[in-house]
Design a protein around this motif. Structure first.
Motif, PDB file in Angstrom:
ATOM      1  N   CYS A   1       0.845  -1.201   0.000  1.00  0.00           N
ATOM      2  CA  CYS A   1       0.000   0.000   0.000  1.00  0.00           C
ATOM      3  C   CYS A   1       0.880   1.252   0.000  1.00  0.00           C
ATOM      4  CB  CYS A   1      -0.953  -0.007   1.192  1.00  0.00           C
ATOM      5  SG  CYS A   1      -2.093   1.389   1.166  1.00  0.00           S
ATOM      6  N   ALA A   2       1.405   1.626   1.153  1.00  0.00           N
ATOM      7  CA  ALA A   2       2.160   2.882   1.272  1.00  0.00           C
ATOM      8  C   ALA A   2       3.424   2.891   0.417  1.00  0.00           C
ATOM      9  CB  ALA A   2       2.511   3.149   2.732  1.00  0.00           C
ATOM     10  N   GLY A   3       3.981   1.750   0.117  1.00  0.00           N
ATOM     11  CA  GLY A   3       5.226   1.678  -0.645  1.00  0.00           C
ATOM     12  C   GLY A   3       5.144   2.238  -2.050  1.00  0.00           C
ATOM     13  N   TRP A   4       3.923   2.367  -2.582  1.00  0.00           N
ATOM     14  CA  TRP A   4       3.763   2.922  -3.925  1.00  0.00           C
ATOM     15  C   TRP A   4       3.654   4.443  -3.903  1.00  0.00           C
ATOM     16  CZ3 TRP A   4       4.922  -0.687  -7.163  1.00  0.00           C
ATOM     17  CH2 TRP A   4       4.493  -2.001  -6.996  1.00  0.00           C
ATOM     18  N   ALA A   5       3.228   5.009  -2.801  1.00  0.00           N
ATOM     19  CA  ALA A   5       2.866   6.429  -2.742  1.00  0.00           C
ATOM     20  C   ALA A   5       4.033   7.367  -3.029  1.00  0.00           C
ATOM     21  CB  ALA A   5       2.272   6.759  -1.376  1.00  0.00           C
ATOM     22  N   ASP A   6       3.720   8.431  -3.740  1.00  0.00           N
ATOM     23  CA  ASP A   6       4.656   9.526  -4.012  1.00  0.00           C
ATOM     24  C   ASP A   6       5.884   9.083  -4.799  1.00  0.00           C
ATOM     25  OD1 ASP A   6       2.922  11.216  -2.539  1.00  0.00           O
ATOM     26  OD2 ASP A   6       3.855  10.543  -0.679  1.00  0.00           O
ATOM     27  N   LYS A   7       5.684   8.109  -5.649  1.00  0.00           N
ATOM     28  CA  LYS A   7       6.738   7.644  -6.543  1.00  0.00           C
ATOM     29  C   LYS A   7       6.239   7.803  -7.974  1.00  0.00           C
ATOM     30  CE  LYS A   7       8.581   4.459  -3.135  1.00  0.00           C
ATOM     31  NZ  LYS A   7       8.933   3.064  -2.809  1.00  0.00           N
ATOM     32  N   ALA A   8       7.137   7.679  -8.938  1.00  0.00           N
ATOM     33  CA  ALA A   8       6.782   7.840 -10.346  1.00  0.00           C
ATOM     34  C   ALA A   8       6.681   6.475 -11.022  1.00  0.00           C
ATOM     35  CB  ALA A   8       7.820   8.691 -11.056  1.00  0.00           C
ATOM     36  N   ALA A   9       5.848   6.411 -12.061  1.00  0.00           N
ATOM     37  CA  ALA A   9       5.702   5.160 -12.806  1.00  0.00           C
ATOM     38  C   ALA A   9       5.549   5.444 -14.292  1.00  0.00           C
ATOM     39  CB  ALA A   9       4.483   4.386 -12.308  1.00  0.00           C
ATOM     40  N   GLY A  10       6.205   4.622 -15.085  1.00  0.00           N
ATOM     41  CA  GLY A  10       6.033   4.626 -16.530  1.00  0.00           C
ATOM     42  C   GLY A  10       5.530   3.253 -16.939  1.00  0.00           C
ATOM     43  N   ILE A  11       4.908   3.191 -18.102  1.00  0.00           N
ATOM     44  CA  ILE A  11       4.313   1.933 -18.555  1.00  0.00           C
ATOM     45  C   ILE A  11       4.838   1.563 -19.940  1.00  0.00           C
ATOM     46  CG2 ILE A  11       2.159   0.750 -19.132  1.00  0.00           C
ATOM     47  CD1 ILE A  11       0.763   2.725 -17.165  1.00  0.00           C
ATOM     48  N   VAL A  12       5.340   0.339 -20.041  1.00  0.00           N
ATOM     49  CA  VAL A  12       5.696  -0.273 -21.313  1.00  0.00           C
ATOM     50  C   VAL A  12       4.774  -1.478 -21.437  1.00  0.00           C
ATOM     51  CG1 VAL A  12       7.477  -1.429 -22.658  1.00  0.00           C
ATOM     52  CG2 VAL A  12       8.091   0.502 -21.170  1.00  0.00           C
ATOM     53  N   SER A  13       3.851  -1.411 -22.384  1.00  0.00           N
ATOM     54  CA  SER A  13       2.853  -2.476 -22.522  1.00  0.00           C
ATOM     55  C   SER A  13       3.024  -3.190 -23.859  1.00  0.00           C
ATOM     56  CB  SER A  13       1.447  -1.893 -22.397  1.00  0.00           C
ATOM     57  OG  SER A  13       1.200  -0.954 -23.431  1.00  0.00           O
ATOM     58  N   TYR A  14       2.559  -4.426 -23.884  1.00  0.00           N
ATOM     59  CA  TYR A  14       2.628  -5.177 -25.132  1.00  0.00           C
ATOM     60  C   TYR A  14       1.446  -6.138 -25.228  1.00  0.00           C
ATOM     61  CZ  TYR A  14       4.820  -8.799 -22.181  1.00  0.00           C
ATOM     62  OH  TYR A  14       5.095  -9.716 -21.197  1.00  0.00           O
ATOM     63  N   GLY A  15       1.080  -6.436 -26.463  1.00  0.00           N
ATOM     64  CA  GLY A  15      -0.022  -7.352 -26.708  1.00  0.00           C
ATOM     65  C   GLY A  15      -0.531  -7.195 -28.123  1.00  0.00           C
ATOM     66  N   GLY A  16      -1.630  -7.862 -28.420  1.00  0.00           N
ATOM     67  CA  GLY A  16      -2.221  -7.812 -29.747  1.00  0.00           C
ATOM     68  C   GLY A  16      -2.617  -6.404 -30.157  1.00  0.00           C
ATOM     69  N   ALA A  17      -3.057  -5.614 -29.191  1.00  0.00           N
ATOM     70  CA  ALA A  17      -3.415  -4.213 -29.448  1.00  0.00           C
ATOM     71  C   ALA A  17      -2.451  -3.264 -28.728  1.00  0.00           C
ATOM     72  CB  ALA A  17      -4.852  -3.957 -28.994  1.00  0.00           C
ATOM     73  N   GLY A  18      -1.237  -3.718 -28.497  1.00  0.00           N
ATOM     74  CA  GLY A  18      -0.236  -2.875 -27.856  1.00  0.00           C
ATOM     75  C   GLY A  18      -0.336  -2.807 -26.343  1.00  0.00           C
ATOM     76  N   GLY A  19      -1.210  -3.611 -25.766  1.00  0.00           N
ATOM     77  CA  GLY A  19      -1.337  -3.613 -24.306  1.00  0.00           C
ATOM     78  C   GLY A  19      -2.062  -2.409 -23.744  1.00  0.00           C
ATOM     79  N   THR A  20      -2.816  -1.721 -24.569  1.00  0.00           N
ATOM     80  CA  THR A  20      -3.443  -0.471 -24.117  1.00  0.00           C
ATOM     81  C   THR A  20      -4.513  -0.685 -23.046  1.00  0.00           C
ATOM     82  OG1 THR A  20      -4.961  -0.539 -26.009  1.00  0.00           O
ATOM     83  CG2 THR A  20      -2.940   0.753 -26.259  1.00  0.00           C
ATOM     84  N   GLY A  21      -5.218  -1.801 -23.094  1.00  0.00           N
ATOM     85  CA  GLY A  21      -6.218  -2.079 -22.054  1.00  0.00           C
ATOM     86  C   GLY A  21      -5.558  -2.290 -20.706  1.00  0.00           C
TER      87      GLY A  21
END
Length: 192
Positions: free
Chosen positions: A101-121
């Motif tokens: 829970c708290a370990g995620w707070a106030d940090k940054a995240a980027g997303i690299v997705s992949y799949g048949g439609a690019g992982g957008t869902g």
């Protein structure tokens, strides 16, 4: 120095995530503004979330969950490498997110997705979770398509445009993780 975890969001046999995470790590290793490490969810062997007391209410879980929480705590930001299963976030990644829970707070995240439609869902669901957890997801993402970025749908072969998009994503993740450092420090000081 800012520390960024590159999280492989799939644990299934035959997954493509390690190839993609390796590509992300290779690009990140050329940078001098942060330290990067690949974090493979498969190595943690997290059970299906079954805690009587959730992390938001002080629950800590078993040894696997505690090791996972310590790993999340050690980073200032993340790059999630996530596939898309049935236009959804992989269960293993959602499960791992739920153990902290708290370990995620106030940090940054980027997303690299992949799949048949690019992982957008999957990426869209992950952005929603980031907002709920106080994890600042950077604008843009790298969407990789099985038909165009993987030879025979199995061997990762990204185009140059994908590499440029990844560099921009890493720029944002490092900048935002660094900018949020005073917020994390203030939160830690108020708890101590």
């Amino acid at each position: 120095m800012t520390k960024i975890g590159i999280i492989i969001g799939s644990t299934r046999p035959g997954r493509l995530g390690p190839q993609v995470a390796g590509w992300v790590h290779d690009a990140a290793a050329r940078r001098s503004d942060a330290e990067f490490a690949v974090v493979d969810l498969a190595e943690f062997r997290l059970p299906l979330f079954d805690q009587a007391v959730p992390p938001a209410m002080g629950g800590t879980g078993g040894p696997e969950a505690q090791a996972w929480a310590r790993t999340v705590d050690a980073f200032d930001g993340f790059v999630f490498v996530t596939p898309e299963y049935n236009n959804q976030l992989p269960a293993a990644l959602k499960n791992a997110i739920d153990f902290v829970c708290a370990g995620w707070a106030d940090k940054a995240a980027g997303i690299v997705s992949y799949g048949g439609a690019g992982g957008t869902g999957s990426a869209a669901q992950l952005r929603q979770l980031c907002g709920l957890l106080g994890l600042a997801d950077v604008p843009g993402q790298v969407s990789l398509h099985l038909a165009t970025d993987f030879a025979d749908f199995a061997v990762f072969a990204p185009s140059r445009s994908r590499a440029r998009a990844l560099d921009a994503l890493l720029d944002h993740v490092v900048a935002w993780a660094s900018a949020l450092q005073p917020v994390r420090s203030a939160r830690t000081a108020s708890v101590a």
